[in-house]
Design an enzyme around this catalytic site. Structure first.
Site, PDB file in Angstrom:
ATOM      1  N   HIS A 121      -8.133  -4.707  -0.798  1.00  0.00           N
ATOM      2  CA  HIS A 121      -6.986  -3.969  -0.271  1.00  0.00           C
ATOM      3  C   HIS A 121      -6.706  -4.348   1.185  1.00  0.00           C
ATOM      4  O   HIS A 121      -7.610  -4.386   2.010  1.00  0.00           O
ATOM      5  CB  HIS A 121      -7.246  -2.466  -0.360  1.00  0.00           C
ATOM      6  CG  HIS A 121      -6.017  -1.653  -0.092  1.00  0.00           C
ATOM      7  ND1 HIS A 121      -5.066  -1.421  -1.055  1.00  0.00           N
ATOM      8  CD2 HIS A 121      -5.558  -1.067   1.041  1.00  0.00           C
ATOM      9  CE1 HIS A 121      -4.088  -0.706  -0.538  1.00  0.00           C
ATOM     10  NE2 HIS A 121      -4.350  -0.480   0.742  1.00  0.00           N
ATOM     11  N   ASP A 171     -10.063  -3.577  -5.225  1.00  0.00           N
ATOM     12  CA  ASP A 171      -9.190  -2.603  -4.574  1.00  0.00           C
ATOM     13  C   ASP A 171      -9.175  -1.332  -5.411  1.00  0.00           C
ATOM     14  O   ASP A 171      -8.961  -1.393  -6.628  1.00  0.00           O
ATOM     15  CB  ASP A 171      -7.776  -3.196  -4.461  1.00  0.00           C
ATOM     16  CG  ASP A 171      -6.764  -2.252  -3.816  1.00  0.00           C
ATOM     17  OD1 ASP A 171      -7.172  -1.186  -3.309  1.00  0.00           O
ATOM     18  OD2 ASP A 171      -5.570  -2.589  -3.820  1.00  0.00           O
ATOM     19  N   SER A 197       0.833  -1.205   0.000  1.00  0.00           N
ATOM     20  CA  SER A 197       0.000   0.000   0.000  1.00  0.00           C
ATOM     21  C   SER A 197       0.872   1.262   0.000  1.00  0.00           C
ATOM     22  O   SER A 197       1.645   1.472  -0.930  1.00  0.00           O
ATOM     23  CB  SER A 197      -0.948  -0.041   1.200  1.00  0.00           C
ATOM     24  OG  SER A 197      -1.942   0.943   1.090  1.00  0.00           O
TER      25      SER A 197
END
Length: 410
Positions: free
Chosen positions: A380, A350, A196
């Site tokens: 995610h 995501d 991320s």
């Protein structure tokens, strides 16, 4: 007189009831804004994970209003993770590389030669998480790949705005590479890795080091559902997955602005696209465009969105979002073609999926070897949930095992 004895009890009951009602109200409000598509991995478990995050957020808001602590501080505390028990297979060392706190994981088993190493940058939107929160991931990679892992505790926004996190990750990596003999690591076999926001930092560090003649070339970069641009929050994945946990479309813009400016005052304008000058949007269209997303990723529905009218005053506040360090997707080809072999993991559900797909194309167009792994049933943050008490997600383990395989095959 008895009234004075019972008054504190009455007040406590009223306060407790008000607190519970406030939390329940926040949960109900937040739940109305999310959606879980049919293909998501274990939707029931995901609802439970989301509920715990919403409760944490609600309690943080209430505590902030009461003046106890900020919502961010409370959320950090709840997400910080706890130190695990010692692992007989690993040696752990908490130290500092310069001013940057790190945790070094070294396999105890003897090695026939110099080991490989991975610099790991944790996710959390540049605001949350820590070395402890990603302890299980780092331990797993170190043990299964038999390499040294250095987890970096970079400074967090909004207290420490860009480029603090990027500089910490870069400086820690340079420090490690300059003192690599102390760790029994092959200088030609160092990887940068992150999930991320950590994937964003790994990509930025990799680009910066690509042109450094005084340091060994990085062996690889591993980008786990990375956020790589803030030009366009209207790509297909941002709309298809706008309400899918664990990262909503609005939160993606919120995190980027907190990282950049320490506030999210212009979040709506950024979401609308009015923060980018028309000539700049045209310049970067060759790299950031729905046209570069394969058609199979648009079948769940996508209608092209026209950006709102450009607002020069907003651009002046957020123009650093157009720099390659916070947005690696915008780096010039001269930098991209120097990058090392890459692994990119994306998840279908995501909002950041298309950032990864666009970067994959850019790398391949510039002759960089890319291993791409797509979790069709993933969302995610799923890698962090590969071993999450009773709420573990098999797809997270599957993705992590593919990362391990990539490392072993280098």
């Amino acid at each position: 007189m008895a009234f004075f004895y019972i008054l504190p009890v009455i007040l406590l009951v009223i306060f407790t009831a008000s607190f519970i009602l406030a939390v329940m109200g926040t949960i109900q409000s937040e739940y109305s804004n999310f959606s879980i598509p049919p293909g998501v991995n274990h939707p029931g478990k995901l609802r439970l994970v989301l509920a715990s995050l919403i409760i944490t957020s609600a309690m943080g808001k209430i505590l902030e209003k009461m003046g106890v602590c900020s919502q961010i501080a409370f959320t950090r505390y709840m997400r910080s993770g706890t130190k695990l028990r010692p692992d007989p297979q690993l040696s752990l060392e908490d130290t500092r590389f310069g001013r940057v706190p790190v945790r070094v994981y070294r396999p105890r088993a003897p090695s026939a030669g110099l080991r490989a190493a991975a610099m790991f940058f944790h996710g959390g939107g540049w605001l949350y998480c820590s070395i402890d929160s990603h302890e299980k991931i780092c331990r797993y990679i170190a043990k299964e790949s038999e390499l040294v892992v250095v987890s970096v505790g970079y400074r967090l926004a909004p207290e420490h705005k860009y480029p603090a996190a990027y500089e910490d990750c870069l400086n820690a990596t340079i420090h490690f590479m300059k003192n690599i003999e102390h760790y029994g690591v092959d200088p030609a076999n160092v990887i940068v890795c992150g999930d991320s926001a950590g994937g964003n930092l790994a990509a930025a560090v990799s680009q910066t080091l690509a042109g450094r003649p005084d340091l060994p070339r990085l062996r690889a970069q591993i980008l786990i559902y990375p956020g790589l641009q803030a030009l366009d929050f209207n790509l297909p994945s941002y709309h298809q997955n706008r309400g899918v946990p664990l990262l909503f479309r609005e939160r993606a813009a919120f995190f980027a602005l907190q990282y950049l400016n320490g506030d999210a005052l212009h979040m709506q304008e950024v979401l609308e696209g009015s923060h980018i000058p028309p000539d700049m949007r045209l310049k970067y269209r060759k790299w950031v465009s729905p046209d570069n997303i394969p058609e199979k990723f648009k079948v769940r529905g996508y209608k092209p969105q026209k950006p709102h009218e450009f607002k020069a005053e907003v651009y002046e506040k957020v123009k650093r979002l157009c720099e390659p360090d916070p947005c690696p997707l915008l780096a010039e080809d001269a930098v991209i073609h120097q990058l090392p072999e890459s692994f990119i993991l994306t998840c279908e559900y995501d909002v950041l999926r298309d950032d990864g797909l666009l970067y994959k194309k850019r790398l391949e167009d510039n002759g960089v070897q890319v291993t791409w792994y797509h979790l069709e049933d993933g969302f995610h943050g799923i890698i962090s949930l590969f071993d999450y008490c009773g709420l573990s997600f098999p797809a997270g383990k599957r993705g992590l095992d593919r990362i391990v395989k990539f490392i072993k095959d280098l």
